[in-house]
Design a protein around this motif. Structure first.
Motif, PDB file in Angstrom:
ATOM      1  N   GLY A   9       0.782  -1.226   0.000  1.00  0.00           N
ATOM      2  CA  GLY A   9       0.000   0.000   0.000  1.00  0.00           C
ATOM      3  C   GLY A   9       0.812   1.273   0.000  1.00  0.00           C
ATOM      4  N   ARG A  10       2.117   1.179  -0.198  1.00  0.00           N
ATOM      5  CA  ARG A  10       2.977   2.369  -0.215  1.00  0.00           C
ATOM      6  C   ARG A  10       3.728   2.437  -1.534  1.00  0.00           C
ATOM      7  NH1 ARG A  10       7.540   5.133   0.279  1.00  0.00           N
ATOM      8  NH2 ARG A  10       7.674   6.791   1.830  1.00  0.00           N
ATOM      9  N   ARG A  35      -4.038  -4.651   5.960  1.00  0.00           N
ATOM     10  CA  ARG A  35      -5.334  -5.104   5.430  1.00  0.00           C
ATOM     11  C   ARG A  35      -6.511  -4.493   6.175  1.00  0.00           C
ATOM     12  NH1 ARG A  35      -3.047 -10.934   4.923  1.00  0.00           N
ATOM     13  NH2 ARG A  35      -2.115 -10.779   2.858  1.00  0.00           N
ATOM     14  N   ASN A  36      -6.289  -4.148   7.440  1.00  0.00           N
ATOM     15  CA  ASN A  36      -7.379  -3.562   8.225  1.00  0.00           C
ATOM     16  C   ASN A  36      -7.510  -2.056   7.999  1.00  0.00           C
ATOM     17  OD1 ASN A  36      -5.263  -2.430   9.678  1.00  0.00           O
ATOM     18  ND2 ASN A  36      -5.675  -3.561  11.562  1.00  0.00           N
TER      19      ASN A  36
END
Length: 99
Positions: A9-10, A35-36
């Motif tokens: 996610g980065r 994921r959270n």
């Protein structure tokens, strides 16, 4: 060997790739996403047994700080390929890869 530009996610910028090539890992970076949905800090290192990137968490972000990424492709080689130094690491639209 390929380095995907989006890792956990980065966005993986060229400065982080240069650190990977020079030192085998990046400094601690902000803005990874679990994921959270929570963001965390981590460094990325090269797993030389599997020739993959490994994200090592350094804990949750208190302020969820992250830089605004640049997505422009720079075609200039970033450094030697860890698998074969006679080749260079280059940037494409979606990844960093050995020539």
């Amino acid at each position: 060997m390929r380095f995907w530009k989006d890792t956990s996610g980065r966005y993986l910028d060229s400065g982080a790739v240069r650190a990977l090539l020079a030192f085998g890992q990046t400094p601690i970076l902000d803005g990874f996403t679990a994921r959270n949905g929570r963001t965390y800090r981590a460094h990325i290192e090269i797993n030389r047994e599997e020739w993959k990137l490994k994200v090592r968490s350094a804990g949750w972000d208190g302020d969820s700080a992250s830089d605004i990424p640049e997505y422009e492709v720079n075609t200039e080689p970033l450094g030697p390929c860890p698998m074969d130094p006679s080749h260079k690491v280059i940037e494409t639209a979606t990844e960093y890869t050995c020539e």
